[in-house]
Structures are given as C-alpha cells and as structure tokens.
Design a protein around this motif. Structure first.
Motif, PDB file in Angstrom:
ATOM      1  N   GLN A 159       0.839  -1.199   0.000  1.00 12.49           N
ATOM      2  CA  GLN A 159       0.000   0.000   0.000  1.00 12.49           C
ATOM      3  C   GLN A 159       0.874   1.249   0.000  1.00 12.49           C
ATOM      4  OE1 GLN A 159      -3.611   0.164   0.283  1.00 12.49           O
ATOM      5  NE2 GLN A 159      -3.095   2.253  -0.301  1.00 12.49           N
ATOM      6  N   TYR A 161       1.131   5.445   0.382  1.00 12.32           N
ATOM      7  CA  TYR A 161       0.489   6.590   1.006  1.00 12.32           C
ATOM      8  C   TYR A 161       1.111   7.848   0.444  1.00 12.32           C
ATOM      9  CZ  TYR A 161      -0.816   2.923   4.256  1.00 12.32           C
ATOM     10  OH  TYR A 161      -1.298   1.767   4.787  1.00 12.32           O
ATOM     11  N   ASN A 171       5.390   4.191   1.556  1.00 10.44           N
ATOM     12  CA  ASN A 171       4.647   2.947   1.408  1.00 10.44           C
ATOM     13  C   ASN A 171       4.561   2.256   2.759  1.00 10.44           C
ATOM     14  OD1 ASN A 171       7.002   1.520   1.850  1.00 10.44           O
ATOM     15  ND2 ASN A 171       7.391   1.189  -0.322  1.00 10.44           N
ATOM     16  N   ALA A 172       3.898   1.125   2.754  1.00 11.98           N
ATOM     17  CA  ALA A 172       3.579   0.473   4.024  1.00 11.98           C
ATOM     18  C   ALA A 172       4.831   0.106   4.809  1.00 11.98           C
ATOM     19  CB  ALA A 172       2.742  -0.776   3.770  1.00 11.98           C
ATOM     20  N   ASP A 174       7.190   1.951   5.437  1.00  8.52           N
ATOM     21  CA  ASP A 174       7.589   3.081   6.263  1.00  8.52           C
ATOM     22  C   ASP A 174       6.659   3.258   7.457  1.00  8.52           C
ATOM     23  OD1 ASP A 174       9.603   3.866   4.388  1.00  8.52           O
ATOM     24  OD2 ASP A 174       8.002   4.618   3.116  1.00  8.52           O
ATOM     25  N   ALA A 175       5.690   2.361   7.575  1.00 15.77           N
ATOM     26  CA  ALA A 175       4.591   2.599   8.513  1.00 15.77           C
ATOM     27  C   ALA A 175       5.076   2.911   9.923  1.00 15.77           C
ATOM     28  CB  ALA A 175       3.668   1.389   8.531  1.00 15.77           C
ATOM     29  N   LEU A 176       6.120   2.217  10.322  1.00 17.03           N
ATOM     30  CA  LEU A 176       6.561   2.368  11.713  1.00 17.03           C
ATOM     31  C   LEU A 176       6.961   3.805  12.019  1.00 17.03           C
ATOM     32  CD1 LEU A 176       6.695   0.362  13.956  1.00 17.03           C
ATOM     33  CD2 LEU A 176       9.108  -0.009  13.454  1.00 17.03           C
ATOM     34  N   ILE A 179       3.532   6.419  12.182  1.00 18.88           N
ATOM     35  CA  ILE A 179       2.458   6.490  13.181  1.00 18.88           C
ATOM     36  C   ILE A 179       2.754   7.624  14.154  1.00 18.88           C
ATOM     37  CG2 ILE A 179       1.524   4.163  13.172  1.00 18.88           C
ATOM     38  CD1 ILE A 179       3.637   3.429  15.247  1.00 18.88           C
ATOM     39  N   GLU A 184      -4.770   8.169  15.195  1.00 19.32           N
ATOM     40  CA  GLU A 184      -4.565   6.866  14.581  1.00 19.32           C
ATOM     41  C   GLU A 184      -4.149   6.949  13.116  1.00 19.32           C
ATOM     42  OE1 GLU A 184      -9.371   6.515  13.902  1.00 19.32           O
ATOM     43  OE2 GLU A 184      -8.351   5.534  15.546  1.00 19.32           O
ATOM     44  N   TYR A 185      -3.856   8.119  12.653  1.00 21.01           N
ATOM     45  CA  TYR A 185      -3.487   8.259  11.251  1.00 21.01           C
ATOM     46  C   TYR A 185      -1.969   8.277  11.082  1.00 21.01           C
ATOM     47  CZ  TYR A 185      -8.367   9.494  10.718  1.00 21.01           C
ATOM     48  OH  TYR A 185      -9.717   9.460  10.732  1.00 21.01           O
ATOM     49  N   PHE A 186      -1.580   8.137   9.839  1.00 24.45           N
ATOM     50  CA  PHE A 186      -0.170   8.322   9.510  1.00 24.45           C
ATOM     51  C   PHE A 186       0.073   9.798   9.226  1.00 24.45           C
ATOM     52  CE2 PHE A 186       0.031   3.780   7.727  1.00 24.45           C
ATOM     53  CZ  PHE A 186       0.332   3.286   8.972  1.00 24.45           C
ATOM     54  N   LEU A 195      -1.542  11.572   6.013  1.00 24.67           N
ATOM     55  CA  LEU A 195      -1.362  10.839   4.766  1.00 24.67           C
ATOM     56  C   LEU A 195      -2.665  10.161   4.363  1.00 24.67           C
ATOM     57  CD1 LEU A 195       2.078   9.076   5.292  1.00 24.67           C
ATOM     58  CD2 LEU A 195       1.596  11.294   4.297  1.00 24.67           C
ATOM     59  N   ALA A 197      -4.204   7.017   1.899  1.00 28.58           N
ATOM     60  CA  ALA A 197      -3.824   5.828   1.140  1.00 28.58           C
ATOM     61  C   ALA A 197      -4.033   6.102  -0.337  1.00 28.58           C
ATOM     62  CB  ALA A 197      -4.676   4.645   1.582  1.00 28.58           C
ATOM     63  N   ASP A 209     -13.096   5.809   0.529  1.00 29.32           N
ATOM     64  CA  ASP A 209     -12.333   4.955   1.421  1.00 29.32           C
ATOM     65  C   ASP A 209     -13.149   3.701   1.711  1.00 29.32           C
ATOM     66  OD1 ASP A 209     -12.905   7.020   4.385  1.00 29.32           O
ATOM     67  OD2 ASP A 209     -14.237   6.162   2.873  1.00 29.32           O
TER      68      ASP A 209
END
Lengths: 454, 176
Positions: A159, A161, A171-172, A174-176, A179, A184-186, A195, A197, A209
């Motif tokens: 995914q 973003y 992208n996913a 980089d998620a860590l 947050i 609860e969003y990026f 961000l 998606a 969404d």
C-alpha cells in the motif's frame, strides 16, 4: 520454417493491442478526417506480407503519406515489433535492394526502378522482428493478467500513502516511522500532514475509502475485466501457444538479408559469382559486411596491364573508373587501373633505375620460402627474368637489401616489396590458392612496371 | 525462519575480569552484547547456544583491554517474504494494525485485511466482521503472511497480510 503462424500472431496482436492507436499528437483535434486509428493494423498486416521493405515503397503501396507511415513505424520500433535500418545510398544501392526484393519468394515485384538520383539519400528500411514480437506479446499478456490478478486478490501489493500537502510518497514499509502518538493516522515526516492511502488502481477510482459496498463493486468489476480479457484474448493466447515451439522466422540484418536474397537469386539463375554487392562502392554501409553466402572465397588477381580479364566484374568499373582510391582502400582482388591507385608512371620509371636491382635480390630471398606454393609456369617465367636481371646486376656493385635508398625517390614506403615476386610477373592471370602469398595490390602494380622496363 | 549459525566477534574484556573466571566472564559479556541485536544480514540473534572457539587475546596498547576473537554458535531469526508467522497485535488504527512476532514488527494495512472486516474506532479500536464473530484488537494473536520486508543494517521491518486462506485471528483474548 513456416512464417504463416507467426503472421497470424502478428495480425491477432495488431487487432488486439494496436487497434485504436492513433499516431496523431493529442493536441490535434480529432475530426473524422484526421482520425487515423486502425492504421497501425494496416501497416502491421502489410509488413507481415513482406520481409525487409523500404519505407518509401511501403508508403507507396499503402497509399499513405511517408511521414505518417514513419510515425507509425517509429511507434512500432518503440514497441519492439519492428526493426529498422537507415543508410545512405545511391541509386545503385537501391537497385541492389530491389534485386533482393525481386529474389524473395513471395513475389513482391518492385514497382520502381532506377528513378533515384545518383545523390546520396538516406533510406529507411523496416522489417518485422518475429522472435521479438512473440516475446513482446507474451510479456504483455503476462503483465495484463498479473496486474488484474494482483489487484483482485490484493496480493503482494504494498500500500502506498501520499501526503496531500507536500506530495511526498510513502509505502507500508515506512509505517513504523509514520504512526503518530496523537491519533490513529499516519503523518508526513516533513510537514506532519495526514497521509492518505493512494489508490491508483484500475477499478478503484470511485472508491473513496474502503466502505465494503464499494469494495465489493470493485472486486466485481475486476473479475469482469479479467474474464473479458480471457475471452477476448483467447485466440491470441492460442496462437502464442501454437508458435511456442516453432522457430521464429529470422531475416537477419538488412545487409545479411540482401546478400542472402541476391545469392539465392544468383543460384537460381546459374550466374557465376559476379556482382558481389560487398565490393560495389555505392556508399556507406556495405564496406566490411561479411558475406557468408557467397561460398568459397576465390581471389583472382588481375594485372592492370591486362584489362580485358576484368570483365566479369562489371559493377563498379563504370562508377569509379576515374576516382583515385586511397591505398588503404585498395584490396586484394580489386580490378583497378593505375590511375585509380593514384600512381603516375613517370614516377615509377624514375626510381626504376635505382630500385630495380634490389627488387630482384629481395625476390631471390623470398623465392626460397614461397616456391613450393607456386605454379610451374610461374617459375619458368620468373627464372628467365631473374637470370636476366642478375646479369644486369652483376655489373653493378650494389648491396642487398638496402631499401632505404629508394625512399628518397618514391613516396610510398608502405609498399610491401617482400611480397612482390609472388605475383609479380609472368603477366598471367592465375589463382593463388594460399592467401598469405598473395601480393599486395600496389606492390604488384609497381612490380609490373619494373618488369616491363627490364 | 530460525537458523543455527556460527558467528564471530571480537570481544573487548576489561582487565578486572582477568583471572580464573576469565572465560565465564567473556561468555557472559558476549551474551549480554549480542543477544537481541539485529543485523540485516543474519537477522535477530535470539540466543547463544555455545562457544566454538576463543582465540588468543591481544592486549590493546594504552588501555589494557584485551580483545579476544570469539566464535560462537547462535540461533538467529530472520523473516522472509512469503513466510507465515504468528504474531501478537500491538496496535490497531484506521490504517491497519501492527503486530509483533518476537523481535520483529509487522504492519498489516487495511487493504490487506479481509474485506468483510471493518474498522471500529473507540476505546479499543478493532477490526470486526459484520456478525461480530471475529475481532482483531490489541493483544489478539493472528497468523499472517509476510509480503514484504525492509532490511536495514540494524533493523528489519515487515508488512504482512491476513487476506488469505487460514490466516487471521487464532486466539482472541476476549474469548479466553
């Protein structure tokens, strides 16, 4: 080697993928008249009936403007369906091509002959590259299927973003880092924007969404697309499978193809090995082309004094008769006049008195090495001359091998004197089997003069 | 995936540990230093299982420290793409959820969660099926498949999916 299944493949692929390709730029208005969709299919079909073809001829046959055709062909070149070749050539070069066209089995008669000017023109040729077409079509099908399937199953898709403020993409993986502690969003690393998606997927344009209804719709749509693709491309896939184990027709490069076609025609007509296109000096692009189709290499040595012997080499005599060729272009077996070699008789005569004795001494040394390879008549003539020369020489007290002295008289010290005796006299026109013993063209010429004097 | 491999490391030992317990001290320090670290090449070092060989110590000029080349056997954990792992959910949000399988962190984005599960915000954010029978929230155990790894020199991060057969919640803490 059958070309038919491959032609069918080309036609199917053309209709499947290039049906609505328009070569016009997008800025032009698409009126009914300028709408040239479908031209790609026509061109591909026409090419599947030909081998190498000059683009002008093709344009004439298709009643297309050559510019339009060229644009289409360039597109196909980028698509890797077509190989093209450009070269500068005179009318003669064009004729060779025409001859090759005439020789091809499918009986495409060239419509024109000899209306070209002597001036050099850049001609473009094109030809289908069947082996590559097979790969291209297969790859295209594979990519299409993979894209749809991946999307359908959301498989292996990472995914992405994107930050709506600064446009930075994540992208996913980089998620860590993305947050945030507050919600609860990026959040974007640089501007702390929220961000979203990214959905650049085929069927997800209308999906805001992930509400479940939209997702279901999307899945349905993807499934339909996949099914449609399977059905509509079935003939193409079958054709791909059919040609899978067949060897692709291979025409080679333009030069190779031409040479082969000409060789074939000669074989059919029972002609001897005249008109070698590699030697005809009509322009660029022919020079060092290997000619594997001409059979064994035969080298015939013609001496410039014996003009009549050269009449089996017709092609270049007329165009290049008066042109002076530089020494590095003079090759073995070329039938050239002295003027072409850029030599002047007076010069040769001048140094003759000085150089002559030395020649013969060199020759004597060389003869021992080479004599086994030479023919008997040669010996007779040669020794007769040698004895005569030695008698002359006995009167003079010259040292053997002092070549440096004659350099002051003549400009070309490149001349390979050592090899001179091999082909140097007898005024005959015989074949030398061993190419190593072959005389340098210039040397033999010089030598010729020498013997006439002696 | 777990591997049992032999690694080598130069250990610096303070002179105060010299004595008859030098070897024990050395091994203890090695365990303290190495276990739990991550290298991109080998993965996470889970445990040291044995010492292969301790080379000759070399006294460092000026400090008195001695460096020993130590070869040791250890168990390493290295996640791979396509691997199936069981993990504990650590955080749930709108974008998906994070889970841990031992030392490795895994992110499952919401489009890799089955379509029938929907995000429920609130005190305890979770993903729930429409009939409420399956719920993913913090401390749930899930079985997931790794679909991508990011391997840095000292860090490994994975993304996973539960959108496949036999993946998803395996033990719901709420029901226990």
């Amino acid at each position: 080697m059958s070309i038919e299944p491959f032609n069918r493949l080309v036609k199917l692929a053309a209709r499947a993928f290039y049906d609505d390709i328009t070569t016009k730029g997008d800025n032009q208005p698409k009126t009914g008249r300028s709408d040239n969709r479908g031209i790609a299919v026509v061109v591909l079909d026409a090419l599947s009936r030909r081998q190498w073809v000059r683009e002008e001829d093709l344009a004439k046959d298709l009643k297309l403007h050559s510019k339009q055709l060229r644009r289409t062909l360039r597109f196909f070149e980028e698509e890797k369906l077509v190989t093209r070749d450009h070269r500068k050539e005179t009318a003669k070069g064009a004729k060779i091509f025409s001859a090759a066209v005439a020789a091809t089995a499918d009986g495409q008669q060239p419509t024109k002959e000899g209306e070209e000017k002597i001036k050099l023109h850049t001609h473009s040729y094109c030809c289908l590259d069947y082996a590559q077409i097979y790969d291209v079509v297969r790859y295209r099908l594979h990519r299409m299927k993979k894209k749809l399937k991946d999307e359908l199953e959301d498989k292996n898709t990472v995914q992405e973003y994107v930050c709506p403020n600064c446009g930075k993409r994540y992208n996913a993986l980089d998620a860590l880092q993305l947050i945030s502690l507050e919600d609860e969003y990026f959040h974007c690393e640089s501007c702390n924007g929220e961000l979203v998606a990214e959905s650049d997927k085929l069927a997800s344009q209308e999906v805001g969404d992930g509400d479940s209804n939209a997702r279901r719709l999307r899945r349905e749509k993807l499934k339909d697309m996949l099914q449609n693709m399977e059905v509509q491309l079935k003939p193409l896939m079958e054709q791909i499978n059919r040609v899978k184990d067949l060897p692709a027709p291979e025409f080679g490069t333009l030069q190779a193809w031409e040479a082969r076609a000409n060789a074939q025609r000669r074989a059919e007509n029972g002609e001897s090995s005249a008109t070698d296109p590699s030697k005809s000096s009509h322009g660029l692009g022919y020079g060092g082309t290997p000619m594997p189709f001409l059979g064994d290499t035969k080298v015939e040595v013609d001496f410039s004094g014996v003009e009549g012997k050269g009449n089996d080499i017709k092609s270049e005599a007329d165009t290049t008769s008066l042109k002076v060729l530089p020494p590095w272009m003079i090759k073995q077996g070329m039938n050239l006049t002295k003027e072409q070699r850029g030599e002047v008789k007076q010069e040769a005569k001048m140094d003759d008195t000085l150089a002559a004795p030395e020649y013969s001494d060199d020759k004597k040394a060389n003869t021992e090495d080479n004599e086994k390879t030479l023919q008997d008549e040669y010996f007779k003539a040669y020794y007769a001359a040698l004895i005569q020369r030695q008698q002359e020489e006995a009167e003079k007290s010259r040292q053997v091998g002092m070549k440096s002295k004659r350099d002051e008289n003549e400009g070309d010290d490149n001349v390979n004197w050592e090899e001179a005796p091999v082909a140097g006299d007898a005024n005959g026109n015989f074949k030398v089997n061993d190419l190593n013993v072959e005389a340098d063209a210039t040397a033999e010429d010089e030598d010729d003069i020498d013997w006439e004097e002696g | 995936m777990f591997f049992h491999i032999v690694l080598e490391r130069n250990m610096q030992l303070h002179p105060r540990h010299f004595g008859r317990n030098l070897r024990e001290n050395l091994v203890a320090k090695l365990m303290k230093d190495v276990e739990g670290t991550c290298s991109g090449q080998h993965g996470f070092v889970v445990a040291i299982t044995g010492i292969e060989n301790i080379g000759k110590g070399l006294i460092r000029d000026g400090t008195g420290f001695v460096s020993f080349p130590v070869k040791y056997q250890c168990v390493v954990f290295r996640p791979f793409k396509g691997e199936i792992l069981e993990a504990v959910v650590t955080m749930v949000n709108k974008m998906g959820f994070f889970a841990e399988a031992g030392p490795v962190q895994i992110f499952v984005s919401n489009h890799l969660i089955p379509d029938d599960m929907e995000f429920q915000s609130g005190d305890m954010p979770n993903y729930t099926t429409s009939d409420g029978s399956v719920k993913i929230q913090k401390d749930s155990e899930v079985r997931l498949k790794i679909i991508g790894t990011r391997v840095d020199a000292t860090e490994i991060f994975c993304i996973g999916t539960i959108k496949d057969d036999f993946l998803g919640v395996i033990n719901d803490p709420a029901s226990v």
